[in-house]
Design an enzyme around this catalytic site. Sequence first.
Site, PDB file in Angstrom:
ATOM      1  N   CYS A  90      11.058  -1.201   3.021  1.00  0.00           N
ATOM      2  CA  CYS A  90      10.798   0.224   3.291  1.00  0.00           C
ATOM      3  C   CYS A  90      11.845   0.846   4.192  1.00  0.00           C
ATOM      4  O   CYS A  90      12.136   2.020   4.086  1.00  0.00           O
ATOM      5  CB  CYS A  90       9.421   0.394   3.912  1.00  0.00           C
ATOM      6  SG  CYS A  90       9.212  -0.591   5.396  1.00  0.00           S
TER       7      CYS A  90
ATOM      8  N   GLU B  66       1.650   3.961   7.125  1.00  0.00           N
ATOM      9  CA  GLU B  66       3.026   3.452   7.173  1.00  0.00           C
ATOM     10  C   GLU B  66       3.599   3.638   5.781  1.00  0.00           C
ATOM     11  O   GLU B  66       3.336   2.840   4.880  1.00  0.00           O
ATOM     12  CB  GLU B  66       3.022   1.964   7.580  1.00  0.00           C
ATOM     13  CG  GLU B  66       2.452   1.704   8.967  1.00  0.00           C
ATOM     14  CD  GLU B  66       3.400   2.130  10.088  1.00  0.00           C
ATOM     15  OE1 GLU B  66       4.600   2.309   9.815  1.00  0.00           O
ATOM     16  OE2 GLU B  66       2.938   2.298  11.223  1.00  0.00           O
TER      17      GLU B  66
END
Length: 456
Positions: free
Chosen positions: A243, A209
Amino acid sequence: MEAKEIINLQKDYFQSNKTKSIRFRIDELKKFRKILKDNESLLYEAIDKDFGKSVYETYETELSLIYHEINTAIQKVKSWSKPRRVGTNLANFPGKSRIYPEPYGNTLVIGAWNYPYQLTLVPVVSAIAAGNTVIVKPSELASNTSEVMRKLINENFDPGFLYVKEGGVAETTDLLNQKFDKIFFTGSTTVGRIVYQAAAKNLTPVTLELGGKSPTFVFPDCNLKTTAKRIVWGKFLNGGQTCVAPDYILVHSDIKEKFLVEFKNQIVKILGENPKGSEAYVRIINKANFNRLVNLIDKDKIFYGGETDEEKLYISPTILTNVSFDSKVMEDEIFGPVLPIIEFDNLDAIIQKVKERPKPLSLYVFTKNDNLKKKIIDEISFGGGCVNDTIMHLTNPKLPFGGVGFSGTGNYHAKAGFFAFSHMKSVLYKGTWFEPFLKYRPYTQLNLKILKWIIE
Ligand code: NAD
């Protein structure tokens, strides 16, 4: 405990088959939920020390997601782990076919610092639900939250099943030198490469990720007020250290001026005239990141904000205009409260510019026009995103969350998380009362004809 010692304990634990029981998984998840609930004040205290993050925002962006994941897993794990019946082809008559989701075994979860609880613990929930043992390595940069996770987990769980190993590069490298059956990593693309290479030595499957620059398109027909409000929220949440935060805005020139005015209004409305004193405004994690961000603020391009305070690790919400794709701020993921605005007229040209860059983790588009939504979604590859919102896609547990290309590989959340930690074991059960002669010699022309007739 040293990495080798823990992994050996966890190997034995997995071999005992305890984690294979669905009852065991549900009981451990309930225990985990209770430990978090009983110790919420410690969790709030630690994150406040790391970031100055409020109780409300910690619940909203961290704990609520973990509780939701635990509750969903408790409710669904039985059905997720059921063998799936699938059809069987003629060549295997008489037979039946089943797919068994089985735990990988010994897993490693490496977390990032920016949402230290949910980025570390949501994958842990998935790993437990899928029947694995887990070693957890939180980020050392959020040291207080790392410590509280170690305390709560290591004091309450069998280390053979679930264990937190704290540390930085050296400790993570040590862990990566062990053989795992699955590695789940959240963090930067640069470290993602290191993890992938370490995993490759043992052909260990990975979920990565990662990050990247997430573009946000704003078209003239958008609902201006809602658009500005939702971008302000998504960009400045957690001090921009998210993010999936909008990294830069691509605004159509027909609406640019109006958008900037409304955007400024919404910053003031949502964060106040002076966010420095506000508990709703998170500070930058450390000096290194503070300095990196200050260097991205080109004073000639500031439209709003630009105030910085090294002592308090504070950077005010900052908008940069007259930015081009060649500007310094457009090189790497910003990961802070600095927002460059790029104006465009030619949609195809701007789409091409986005496509020339690494595939983003997220993409957002604000418009009412269905053709524009479709064009952008069809033409640009990205991890996931929203039409007319920012960030909220990751709160829908039915949407698998993850990146593509440089922004990551694999995905998770709820059912997708369970499958990220499961191997699909396919088994064909054959009856013994019939065996097709065509499998065997002699390889005659007639048999080939029959075979072709059946297949084609
Ligand atoms: P990072 O890559 O610096 O650190 C992540 C983890 O890797 C930490 O636990 C750290 O201890 C470890 N690590 C660091 N250097 C290492 C090395 N050389 N060898 C082995 N391990 C090492 O990332 P970060 O600063 O914690 O997080 C910020 C980045 O993470 C941003 O790029 C952001 O976009 C990304 N991110 C992605 C997601 C997502 O869900 N896709 C979520 C949050 C953050």
